[in-house]
Design a protein around this motif. Structure first.
Motif, PDB file in Angstrom:
ATOM      1  N   THR A   1      23.885  10.094   3.281  1.00 45.48           N
ATOM      2  CA  THR A   1      23.967  10.777   1.988  1.00 45.48           C
ATOM      3  C   THR A   1      22.879  10.308   1.022  1.00 45.48           C
ATOM      4  O   THR A   1      22.309  11.106   0.286  1.00 45.48           O
ATOM      5  N   PHE A   2      22.582   9.006   1.042  1.00 41.44           N
ATOM      6  CA  PHE A   2      21.648   8.430   0.069  1.00 41.44           C
ATOM      7  C   PHE A   2      20.377   7.933   0.769  1.00 41.44           C
ATOM      8  O   PHE A   2      20.008   6.754   0.668  1.00 41.44           O
ATOM      9  N   LYS A   3      19.691   8.824   1.465  1.00 38.05           N
ATOM     10  CA  LYS A   3      18.480   8.442   2.189  1.00 38.05           C
ATOM     11  C   LYS A   3      17.359   7.991   1.261  1.00 38.05           C
ATOM     12  O   LYS A   3      16.472   7.239   1.658  1.00 38.05           O
ATOM     13  N   GLY A   4      17.414   8.448   0.019  1.00 39.95           N
ATOM     14  CA  GLY A   4      16.375   8.072  -0.931  1.00 39.95           C
ATOM     15  C   GLY A   4      16.339   6.579  -1.216  1.00 39.95           C
ATOM     16  O   GLY A   4      15.305   6.055  -1.659  1.00 39.95           O
ATOM     17  N   VAL A   5      17.451   5.870  -0.976  1.00 40.72           N
ATOM     18  CA  VAL A   5      17.462   4.423  -1.186  1.00 40.72           C
ATOM     19  C   VAL A   5      16.485   3.746  -0.227  1.00 40.72           C
ATOM     20  O   VAL A   5      15.709   2.872  -0.616  1.00 40.72           O
ATOM     21  N   PHE A   6      16.502   4.174   1.033  1.00 35.69           N
ATOM     22  CA  PHE A   6      15.597   3.568   2.012  1.00 35.69           C
ATOM     23  C   PHE A   6      14.150   4.015   1.769  1.00 35.69           C
ATOM     24  O   PHE A   6      13.216   3.264   2.051  1.00 35.69           O
ATOM     25  N   ARG A   7      13.988   5.214   1.227  1.00 41.92           N
ATOM     26  CA  ARG A   7      12.646   5.657   0.859  1.00 41.92           C
ATOM     27  C   ARG A   7      12.093   4.767  -0.262  1.00 41.92           C
ATOM     28  O   ARG A   7      10.924   4.390  -0.258  1.00 41.92           O
ATOM     29  N   PHE A   8      12.953   4.406  -1.208  1.00 42.97           N
ATOM     30  CA  PHE A   8      12.572   3.496  -2.283  1.00 42.97           C
ATOM     31  C   PHE A   8      12.175   2.125  -1.709  1.00 42.97           C
ATOM     32  O   PHE A   8      11.179   1.525  -2.134  1.00 42.97           O
ATOM     33  N   CYS A   9      12.949   1.645  -0.730  1.00 33.80           N
ATOM     34  CA  CYS A   9      12.634   0.354  -0.101  1.00 33.80           C
ATOM     35  C   CYS A   9      11.296   0.417   0.635  1.00 33.80           C
ATOM     36  O   CYS A   9      10.491  -0.526   0.557  1.00 33.80           O
ATOM     37  N   ARG A  10      11.045   1.525   1.339  1.00 34.71           N
ATOM     38  CA  ARG A  10       9.769   1.668   2.060  1.00 34.71           C
ATOM     39  C   ARG A  10       8.591   1.720   1.086  1.00 34.71           C
ATOM     40  O   ARG A  10       7.545   1.113   1.323  1.00 34.71           O
ATOM     41  N   ASP A  11       8.767   2.456  -0.002  1.00 34.33           N
ATOM     42  CA  ASP A  11       7.674   2.611  -0.967  1.00 34.33           C
ATOM     43  C   ASP A  11       7.291   1.280  -1.611  1.00 34.33           C
ATOM     44  O   ASP A  11       6.150   1.102  -2.053  1.00 34.33           O
TER      45      ASP A  11
END
Length: 710
Positions: free
Chosen positions: A607-617
């Motif tokens: 549901t909250f894939k953007g959290v891992f995108r934030f970590c990658r960025d």
């Protein structure tokens, strides 16, 4: 179930049919349910399903005290070709009919084939079946036999839920009953209007489900009443259209880029059979079947107008937070009572325990599943922690966990300020130097303020919820922010995950609002300052990761059909992982490939894939290093809290003992969901019926009730 509950009565007819049903095949049903669970003993492929079999299953449920959840899951497993059938209605309806017949008529009825095309009693009475609805056939000739009532809409919406259909199909079905509805053929527009009616319908249906209204016949009266297809438009809609037009012009001028669409949500699956596997192994071959929710079929395509009210869902995400549970109530009561007693002292603890006991007693009277769990645990000769004590354990654990998380975040913030010489978020700006600081972290302030402004649970001022939903639609990234509800334990952490998932969206949205409202709006300025502080956002990400990896899966476990007697094995999984993560938090910054810490489908991560995108960025910069370092310290602190509060469930503890094989079979149907899936509608009633024995200390009982019910 009214029909089968009569099996224990003195009626000769009932006793006769019960005796007839307890034949060899009935024994096979019981053996299969308590044993392999695959239907091998029943030879179902060799003969069609008879009504007799359904009534026998209903009898088995009563005699074995089986919950509907477990029974339906078993039926879906042994007859997968009919797994979307409304088994409960079929069993109840056919049992009632069988009990009303005698002699040859009853025997003929019991030997007739089961109608798995059954949609509901109203549809059945006018000859509308499963195929009619799925194939969108014209059944207007039969629809003339009945009006469009609330009861009929309930059957149709339940059918949509079971079959996992796009809700827009309801428009085509309703046209058979109301020819003037959607006469222009614009189905999407008609569905947008229909959503308001459905929202009002659901609220009224929940209200009429209360015990006192059922007993007065108000629920039956509601279901027989005509369904309102034309709700009145409110002034808020008109005002929103005006603001939306201004926003569309603003955003067109600024050429703000759009984001990729997000994938569909995953529905929670049941956990692995943890008793049959090594909890330290996560092998792909042991993965459970993952059930996905179907994508909406083009209801929000690339033709969506910018910030159009007509395409804004009132709430675009399935609220996995559900209704208020007994655990939510216990936590909220403990917090409020501690405030009344000047802290979490012994006196506050005594009063809190009394209140939980009263609520638990009330729920035992109202909820059969909870009563079944409590009775089985009490009858067990093997020592198991009683459900009430289990709630105390978990409530104390979560309470201390939340306190420690906040303490750790405040410690992190202090370290950052001491290192950089600058405060976080709005606190570094001169305009806010004179503001009184509450006893909370900047992270907590930001999460609460953003949630209250963007997704409040009711009309508040300021309230930008509908604007936010429209903004997310425009960016092709549907809102994942939960509705702000202070009476749910998990809400704060879920909100943190939503804010990091939308970390770019929030900053851009608030900036746009400031252009509309000018820079004099102090609340927007505060929110904007917090949303654009990278160090503060990194700490919010820490809270988000805790939700995705620890608290979200823990809550999911408690809401699942995981086996209640195996709690010690699940908690050992978590304890070992916390210790592992405290040494190296790298894997916390990446999504799980298959399962979460409790060997369940990781629905929060999907549901909250953007959290891992934030970590990658941020992986290669100082903020990525900050997130990892904070998580390692946080995991060590959480492991200590778990060890202090749940040591009785860890190896060597009082409740860390395996059940003998025969006892494990008897307790297999005792699940966490029986304790947690309790509708909160009885809470206010129970407060009327129960009072403290502590005298005048509880003058604010009804205030707490209102807070509990949100």
């Amino acid at each position: 179930m009214d029909g089968l509950q009569d099996f224990g009565s003195s009626s000769a007819s009932v006793k006769t049919i019960a005796a007839e049903l307890q034949d060899d095949f009935y024994s096979k049903l019981v053996d299969d349910f308590l044993g392999a669970h695959y239907g091998d003993l029943l030879e179902l492929d060799e003969k069609p399903w008879k009504i007799r079999m359904l009534v026998q299953i209903g009898l088995m449920r009563e005699e074995q005290e089986i919950s509907w959840v477990d029974l339906i899951q078993w039926l879906q497993k042994i007859i997968p070709m009919f797994q979307s059938a409304d088994f409960r209605s079929l069993i109840e309806r056919n049992t009632t009919t069988a009990l009303s017949l005698t002699g040859v008529a009853r025997q003929n009825f019991l030997e007739s084939d089961v109608n798995f095309a059954f949609v509901g009693p109203i549809c059945d009475s006018i000859g509308i079946g499963r195929r009619d609805l799925l194939e969108m056939s014209d059944f207007s000739d039969r629809a003339k036999l009945t009006g469009l009532t609330n009861g009929l809409v309930l059957e149709l919406t339940n059918f949509i839920s079971r079959e996992k259909l796009d809700p827009v199909v309801l428009v085509s079905w309703i046209r058979n009953f109301e020819p003037l509805f959607c006469s222009d053929g614009k189905i999407q527009r008609a569905y947008r209007l229909l959503r308001s009616s459905l929202k009002n319908f659901r609220i009224q249906y929940r209200n009429n489900q209360m015990t006192r209204k059922r007993s007065c016949g108000l629920l039956d009266e509601f279901l027989q009443s005509p369904f309102d297809l034309a709700p009145e438009a409110d002034a808020a809609d008109i005002e929103y259209r005006r603001v939306a037009m201004i926003k569309a012009r603003l955003r067109t001028k600024r050429h703000i880029s759009r984001h990729r669409p997000i994938s569909a949500l995953k529905r929670e699956d049941e956990p692995f059979p943890i008793s049959q596997m090594d909890v330290t192994q996560h092998e792909p071959k042991q993965m459970p079947h993952v059930i996905s929710v179907k994508r909406e079929q083009g209801s929000q395509s690339h033709h969506t107008p910018i910030w159009s009210l007509e395409d804004v869902e009132e709430d675009q995400r399935t609220d996995k937070g559900d209704s208020v549970t007994l655990l939510d109530i216990a936590m909220l009561s403990w917090q409020k009572i501690a405030d009344m007693y000047g802290g979490k002292n012994e006196a506050a603890k005594v009063v809190s325990v009394d209140l939980l006991q009263n609520h638990f007693s009330a729920m035992l009277k109202e909820d059969a599943n909870l009563r079944n769990l409590d009775d089985k645990v009490k009858r067990s000769t093997h020592p198991l922690v009683p459900p009430l004590n289990f709630l105390r354990y978990i409530g104390q654990f979560l309470s201390e966990l939340i306190d420690v998380i906040e303490q750790q975040i405040m410690s992190f913030e202090k370290d950052i300020v001491n290192t950089t010489g600058e405060k976080l978020g709005r606190d570094k700006h001169p305009r806010f130097h004179s503001f009184v600081s509450f006893d909370e972290s900047a992270v907590t302030r930001y999460i609460h303020m953003a949630s209250e402004m963007l997704c409040p649970s009711e009309e508040t001022n300021p309230n930008y919820r509908r604007h936010w939903l429209a903004f997310c639609l425009e960016r092709k990234n549907p809102s994942r922010l939960p509705i702000y509800r202070s009476n749910r334990v998990i809400n704060y952490f879920e909100a943190a995950a939503g804010l990091i998932h939308h970390h770019e969206d929030v900053a851009s949205f608030v900036s746009d609002l400031q252009l509309l409202n000018d820079d004099s709006n102090i609340l927007l300025e505060s929110l904007n300052a917090d949303a654009n502080d990278e160090a503060l956002q990194a700490l919010v990400c820490v809270i988000a990761v805790i939700f995705l990896k620890v608290l979200g899966p823990f809550w999911q476990l408690l809401k699942s059909d995981g086996e209640y007697p195996l709690f010690s094995r699940y908690i050992l999984c978590l304890y070992e992982k916390l210790l592992e993560w405290s040494q190296d938090a790298s894997c916390l910054l990446q999504p799980e490939t298959f399962v979460n810490v409790f060997l369940q489908v990781p629905i929060q991560e999907g549901t909250f894939k953007g959290v891992f995108r934030f970590c990658r960025d941020n992986a290669e910069n100082q903020f990525g290093t900050l997130i990892k370092a904070c998580l390692q310290r946080m995991m060590k602190a959480l492991a200590a809290v778990l060890e202090d509060n749940l040591k009785d469930f860890l190896p060597g503890g009082e409740h860390c003992k395996d059940l003998p094989a025969d006892k494990a079979v008897q307790m297999a149907n005792c699940t966490f969901s029986q304790l947690m899936d309790i509708n909160g509608r009885y809470m206010v009633e129970s407060c009327h019926r129960y009072t403290y024995s502590g005298g005048p200390v509880w003058n604010g009982l009804m205030d707490l009730c209102e807070l509990i019910m949100g």
